[in-house]
Write an enzyme that holds these catalytic residues in place. Structure first.
Site, short mmCIF file in Angstrom:
data_model
loop_
_atom_site.label_atom_id
_atom_site.label_comp_id
_atom_site.label_asym_id
_atom_site.label_seq_id
_atom_site.Cartn_x
_atom_site.Cartn_y
_atom_site.Cartn_z
N GLU A 225 0.13 -1.25 5.59
CA GLU A 225 1.21 -0.89 6.52
C GLU A 225 1.06 0.57 6.95
O GLU A 225 1.29 0.91 8.09
CB GLU A 225 2.58 -1.09 5.85
CG GLU A 225 3.77 -0.98 6.81
CD GLU A 225 4.36 0.42 6.93
OE1 GLU A 225 5.21 0.62 7.79
OE2 GLU A 225 3.96 1.33 6.15
N ASP B 281 0.83 -1.21 0.00
CA ASP B 281 0.00 0.00 0.00
C ASP B 281 0.85 1.25 0.00
O ASP B 281 2.04 1.22 0.35
CB ASP B 281 -0.94 0.02 1.22
CG ASP B 281 -0.19 0.07 2.55
OD1 ASP B 281 0.80 -0.66 2.70
OD2 ASP B 281 -0.58 0.86 3.43
ZN ZN Z 1 7.00 2.01 4.03
#
Ligand code: ZN
Length: 435
Positions: A201, A106
């Protein structure tokens, strides 16, 4: 005669070919340019993982490519995590620890990752880099001294309207190119390598769904850092404080002697924050306290505060400071009920990694062999690796060659991508040779 000459030349070619490693089927740069064009922006405050369905587009693509490159047990979990195992090629793979490599798919919710248009600034000759589609976006040498090390390199940026997504598609491309190179070159000896690409993340939800056991690695590395050579085995230790201020609301027309306005107490409390331990006034190893969100109301006000430090003693001192400030405000506003609640978020992964110094040492050696001088840099934040480290999978963080994450000025370079890939290939060989 001609035939003989051709034969000799051919044999020479073969000789060279067997000595020189074969190039991957696709370069790290070409892979990177493909991945950054896939929008995988994650979104805050979602109840599902992945937070956005579009992250699955990259997850499914990576899974397909892993299969083509000979990886085994390739699967995309219900949470959009891609897992795979690259089988070792040693006489006895069980003698070498399974090493994992992890990158996140992401990109930051802070800046759009839609229609990323990567620009290659070929053979960079120094100076500021103006991004073509928004000329107010300038990567300056003053703010990015690392540019001085990139003379002659091909620098990749976005066009000024989006982020680039080097964080962390560089890590994805570098890991995939490592696998490709190993697949082309069975003479490069390595043990089993576990691979994972994770969603979310940037919004902090994906790693909770990570199945450490199924991943199957003994140690791992996140490939999610910045400048070439930067290796991190330290992160913040982190707590969050919530301070609540309870007053009493009533109709203002008849409030005399009844109303207790909690807003003055929260204002007083905010005024007590020392200026020298705030995010905006600290760097390096110095921790901070950071009031970052609040509710302000007559009846009930509250404040959320981040506490960050590399040492637990430093964190304890910051917690004490916030509690002392509560006592001081309470003394000034005795009618307002003030309470403080402090929660632990995560701990400095060094507390575990100090017991596995070979992880950092091998990474530094791998970097040196790639011609990149390594250096240790504590991360002023948490990583997926800090979460995994405390769940039994020691996981330091490696560089990707990129910089200016989470913004329109993000960049990476051809050499950054290639040298990181080379470092990963060196690293698996070092583990194989040392075991
Ligand atoms: Zn990163």
């Amino acid at each position: 005669m001609k035939f003989l000459l051709a034969l000799v030349i051919c044999l020479v070619c073969l000789g060279i070919a067997s000595a020189q490693p074969k190039v991957p089927t696709e370069s790290a740069l070409d892979r990177f340019l493909r991945y950054v064009k896939i929008d995988t922006q994650s979104q805050e405050d979602q109840t599902t993982v992945p937070s956005t369905r579009k992250q699955l587009n990259l997850a499914n693509l990576l899974a397909k490519e892993l299969m083509v490159l000979g990886a085994q047990n390739v699967r995309v979990s219900e949470f959009g995590i891609v897992y795979a195992m690259v089988p070792g090629n040693l006489a006895d793979n069980s003698k070498v620890p399974v090493i994992g490599f992890i990158a996140h798919m992401d990109t930051s919710p802070a800046v759009s990752g839609e229609n990323v248009n990567p620009i290659i600034h070929k053979n960079y000759q120094g100076g500021d880099i103006v991004l073509p589609n928004d000329k107010t976006q300038v990567i300056t040498v003053e703010k990015n001294p690392v540019l001085k090390k990139l003379i002659g390199d091909d620098i990749i940026t976005a066009d000024g309207t989006t982020l680039l997504g080097s964080d962390d598609k560089a890590g994805c491309a570098e890991i995939m190119t490592m696998i490709d190179t190993l697949h082309q070159n069975p003479q490069i000896k390595h043990g089993d390598i576990a691979i994972a690409f994770t969603p979310d993340e940037e919004v902090g939800g994906g790693i909770e769904k990570f199945d450490v056991k199924a991943f199957g690695a003994k140690f791992a590395y996140t490939v999610d850092g910045e400048e070439l050579g930067e290796i991190s085995d330290e992160t913040w230790s982190a707590r969050t404080a919530t301070v609540t201020f309870q007053g009493k609301s009533t109709h203002p027309g008849t409030a005399k002697g009844i109303m207790i306005n909690a807003m003055y107490a929260i204002g007083d409390y905010l005024n007590r924050f020392p200026h020298d331990i705030l995010p905006e006034t600290t760097e390096g190893r110095v921790g901070f306290v950071h009031p970052y969100a609040g509710v302000i109301d007559v009846e009930s006000s509250s404040l959320k505060i981040l506490l960050r430090d590399f040492d637990v003693s430093g964190l304890d001192a910051k917690e004490k400071l916030l509690r002392d400030m509560v006592a001081q405000t309470a003394a000034k506003y005795p009618e307002v009920k003030i309470a403080i609640d402090v929660k632990e978020n995560y701990k400095n992964m060094k507390e575990v990694l100090k017991n596995f110094p070979e992880l950092t040492n091998n990474a530094m050696e791998a970097s040196r062999r790639a011609g990149v001088e390594p250096f240790l840099k504590p991360i002023r934040g948490g990583t997926d690796g800090s979460n995994l480290t405390f769940r039994g999978l020691p996981t330091p963080n490696l560089f990707t060659g990129g910089g200016n994450f989470h913004g329109k000025l993000e960049f990476n370079s051809r050499r950054g991508l290639e040298k990181t890939t080379e470092t990963l290939i060196n690293l698996v060989q070092i583990f194989a040779a040392k075991s």
